[in-house]
Design a protein around this motif. Structure first.
Motif, PDB file in Angstrom:
ATOM      1  N   ASP A  59       0.851  -1.187   0.000  1.00 19.16           N
ATOM      2  CA  ASP A  59       0.000   0.000   0.000  1.00 19.16           C
ATOM      3  C   ASP A  59       0.882   1.230   0.000  1.00 19.16           C
ATOM      4  O   ASP A  59       2.059   1.170   0.359  1.00 19.16           O
ATOM      5  CB  ASP A  59      -0.945   0.016   1.200  1.00 19.16           C
ATOM      6  CG  ASP A  59      -2.249   0.760   0.894  1.00 19.16           C
ATOM      7  OD1 ASP A  59      -2.236   1.691   0.056  1.00 19.16           O
ATOM      8  OD2 ASP A  59      -3.278   0.427   1.489  1.00 19.16           O
ATOM      9  N   ARG A  60       0.288   2.351  -0.407  1.00 19.63           N
ATOM     10  CA  ARG A  60       1.030   3.614  -0.457  1.00 19.63           C
ATOM     11  C   ARG A  60       1.341   4.141   0.935  1.00 19.63           C
ATOM     12  O   ARG A  60       2.379   4.767   1.147  1.00 19.63           O
ATOM     13  CB  ARG A  60       0.216   4.665  -1.220  1.00 19.63           C
ATOM     14  CG  ARG A  60       0.076   4.365  -2.683  1.00 19.63           C
ATOM     15  CD  ARG A  60      -0.783   5.418  -3.382  1.00 19.63           C
ATOM     16  NE  ARG A  60      -1.041   5.009  -4.753  1.00 19.63           N
ATOM     17  CZ  ARG A  60      -2.179   4.470  -5.165  1.00 19.63           C
ATOM     18  NH1 ARG A  60      -3.181   4.295  -4.331  1.00 19.63           N
ATOM     19  NH2 ARG A  60      -2.315   4.110  -6.415  1.00 19.63           N
ATOM     20  N   GLN A  77       5.783  -0.620   1.357  1.00 24.48           N
ATOM     21  CA  GLN A  77       5.124   0.678   1.245  1.00 24.48           C
ATOM     22  C   GLN A  77       5.615   1.411   0.017  1.00 24.48           C
ATOM     23  O   GLN A  77       6.812   1.586  -0.185  1.00 24.48           O
ATOM     24  CB  GLN A  77       5.386   1.520   2.495  1.00 24.48           C
ATOM     25  CG  GLN A  77       4.622   2.818   2.481  1.00 24.48           C
ATOM     26  CD  GLN A  77       4.711   3.538   3.816  1.00 24.48           C
ATOM     27  OE1 GLN A  77       5.205   3.012   4.799  1.00 24.48           O
ATOM     28  NE2 GLN A  77       4.210   4.751   3.852  1.00 24.48           N
ATOM     29  N   GLY A  78       4.637   1.825  -0.799  1.00 27.51           N
ATOM     30  CA  GLY A  78       4.970   2.575  -1.992  1.00 27.51           C
ATOM     31  C   GLY A  78       3.991   2.266  -3.106  1.00 27.51           C
ATOM     32  O   GLY A  78       2.956   1.630  -2.882  1.00 27.51           O
ATOM     33  N   GLU A  79       4.320   2.713  -4.295  1.00 28.98           N
ATOM     34  CA  GLU A  79       3.489   2.441  -5.457  1.00 28.98           C
ATOM     35  C   GLU A  79       3.552   0.952  -5.777  1.00 28.98           C
ATOM     36  O   GLU A  79       4.584   0.307  -5.582  1.00 28.98           O
ATOM     37  CB  GLU A  79       3.939   3.278  -6.651  1.00 28.98           C
ATOM     38  CG  GLU A  79       3.710   4.769  -6.464  1.00 28.98           C
ATOM     39  CD  GLU A  79       2.249   5.120  -6.249  1.00 28.98           C
ATOM     40  OE1 GLU A  79       1.384   4.586  -6.961  1.00 28.98           O
ATOM     41  OE2 GLU A  79       1.972   5.951  -5.359  1.00 28.98           O
ATOM     42  N   ALA A  80       2.457   0.420  -6.283  1.00 31.64           N
ATOM     43  CA  ALA A  80       2.321  -1.029  -6.452  1.00 31.64           C
ATOM     44  C   ALA A  80       3.346  -1.624  -7.414  1.00 31.64           C
ATOM     45  O   ALA A  80       3.950  -2.661  -7.113  1.00 31.64           O
ATOM     46  CB  ALA A  80       0.908  -1.366  -6.903  1.00 31.64           C
ATOM     47  N   LEU A 101      -6.966  -2.158  -4.996  1.00 31.69           N
ATOM     48  CA  LEU A 101      -6.484  -0.789  -5.152  1.00 31.69           C
ATOM     49  C   LEU A 101      -7.546   0.033  -5.869  1.00 31.69           C
ATOM     50  O   LEU A 101      -8.308  -0.498  -6.671  1.00 31.69           O
ATOM     51  CB  LEU A 101      -5.210  -0.748  -5.984  1.00 31.69           C
ATOM     52  CG  LEU A 101      -3.966  -1.352  -5.360  1.00 31.69           C
ATOM     53  CD1 LEU A 101      -2.800  -1.248  -6.337  1.00 31.69           C
ATOM     54  CD2 LEU A 101      -3.610  -0.675  -4.053  1.00 31.69           C
ATOM     55  N   PHE A 103      -8.748   4.462  -6.793  1.00 32.82           N
ATOM     56  CA  PHE A 103      -8.784   5.897  -6.550  1.00 32.82           C
ATOM     57  C   PHE A 103     -10.208   6.379  -6.308  1.00 32.82           C
ATOM     58  O   PHE A 103     -10.433   7.518  -5.939  1.00 32.82           O
ATOM     59  CB  PHE A 103      -8.206   6.653  -7.761  1.00 32.82           C
ATOM     60  CG  PHE A 103      -6.795   6.257  -8.098  1.00 32.82           C
ATOM     61  CD1 PHE A 103      -5.720   6.796  -7.412  1.00 32.82           C
ATOM     62  CD2 PHE A 103      -6.542   5.335  -9.105  1.00 32.82           C
ATOM     63  CE1 PHE A 103      -4.418   6.436  -7.721  1.00 32.82           C
ATOM     64  CE2 PHE A 103      -5.243   4.967  -9.420  1.00 32.82           C
ATOM     65  CZ  PHE A 103      -4.176   5.513  -8.722  1.00 32.82           C
ATOM     66  N   ASP A 109      -9.477   3.629 -12.076  1.00 32.69           N
ATOM     67  CA  ASP A 109      -9.269   2.340 -11.412  1.00 32.69           C
ATOM     68  C   ASP A 109      -9.074   1.219 -12.424  1.00 32.69           C
ATOM     69  O   ASP A 109      -8.196   0.372 -12.269  1.00 32.69           O
ATOM     70  CB  ASP A 109     -10.444   2.013 -10.486  1.00 32.69           C
ATOM     71  CG  ASP A 109     -10.533   2.950  -9.293  1.00 32.69           C
ATOM     72  OD1 ASP A 109      -9.544   3.638  -8.988  1.00 32.69           O
ATOM     73  OD2 ASP A 109     -11.607   2.982  -8.670  1.00 32.69           O
ATOM     74  N   GLU A 112      -5.634   1.571 -14.093  1.00 30.15           N
ATOM     75  CA  GLU A 112      -4.563   1.166 -13.166  1.00 30.15           C
ATOM     76  C   GLU A 112      -4.488  -0.356 -13.062  1.00 30.15           C
ATOM     77  O   GLU A 112      -3.405  -0.940 -13.071  1.00 30.15           O
ATOM     78  CB  GLU A 112      -4.796   1.790 -11.783  1.00 30.15           C
ATOM     79  CG  GLU A 112      -3.744   1.439 -10.756  1.00 30.15           C
ATOM     80  CD  GLU A 112      -2.431   2.194 -10.908  1.00 30.15           C
ATOM     81  OE1 GLU A 112      -1.543   1.974 -10.062  1.00 30.15           O
ATOM     82  OE2 GLU A 112      -2.269   2.984 -11.848  1.00 30.15           O
ATOM     83  N   LEU A 116      -1.257  -2.690 -14.088  1.00 31.10           N
ATOM     84  CA  LEU A 116      -0.575  -3.529 -13.103  1.00 31.10           C
ATOM     85  C   LEU A 116      -0.686  -5.026 -13.404  1.00 31.10           C
ATOM     86  O   LEU A 116       0.079  -5.827 -12.858  1.00 31.10           O
ATOM     87  CB  LEU A 116      -1.118  -3.246 -11.699  1.00 31.10           C
ATOM     88  CG  LEU A 116      -0.738  -1.891 -11.116  1.00 31.10           C
ATOM     89  CD1 LEU A 116      -1.459  -1.658  -9.794  1.00 31.10           C
ATOM     90  CD2 LEU A 116       0.773  -1.794 -10.926  1.00 31.10           C
TER      91      LEU A 116
END
Length: 159
Positions: A59-60, A77-80, A101, A103, A109, A112, A116
């Protein structure tokens, strides 16, 4: 349908889908991924139904309920995309991934999730299961458990 009823239907579908997926992967070797920790409810459920599996979380930000904080070594932790790359580069393979995930903007969504999808595919074991609230690409869509309304959750098998 009220927003409360819609939420209850979504959470029930999520729980039933994850329970079903846990059974589906019972003979596979591999870790589990919760992609999108949020409040931590799903992570908490995954560790209860699959205590023998290592559960990775991406997760961010870490902003879950204190009782649902994953072990530091399992929280990325961070961008996927870069975090999924770290898993792949570390040789980790997943038998189950839960994709949650978003937005909150459907078009964003969906885009994204499509972006990914290839990165998720890199870390899945053949036959692994992905439970997703968004449509993914490049995976074989499969029928999940009975009783989940079409489009509420999607189920995929990695090849």
């Amino acid at each position: 349908m009220s927003r409360l009823d819609s939420m209850l239907r979504r959470l029930t579908a999520q729980r039933d889908g994850l329970n079903w997926a846990a059974q589906e992967i019972s003979l596979l070797t591999g870790d589990v991924l919760d992609l999108g920790l949020g409040n931590g409810r799903t992570y908490d459920h995954l560790r209860e139904v699959m205590p023998e599996r290592r559960i990775w979380v991406i997760d961010r930000v870490l902003q879950c309920h204190p009782s649902c904080v994953p072990p530091e070594e399992n929280f990325l932790q961070g961008e996927a995309a870069p975090m999924l790359d770290r898993l792949a580069e570390g040789g980790h393979k997943l038998a189950l991934a839960h994709y949650d995930l978003g937005f909150g903007i459907k078009e964003k969504d969906v885009a994204e999730a499509a972006k990914l999808s290839p990165v998720i595919a890199r870390v899945m074991v053949p036959g692994g299961v992905i439970v997703s609230g968004q449509p993914l690409v490049g995976f074989k869509e499969i029928e999940g458990p009975k009783g989940i309304p079409e489009g509420r959750y999607m189920f995929y098998r990695a090849e």
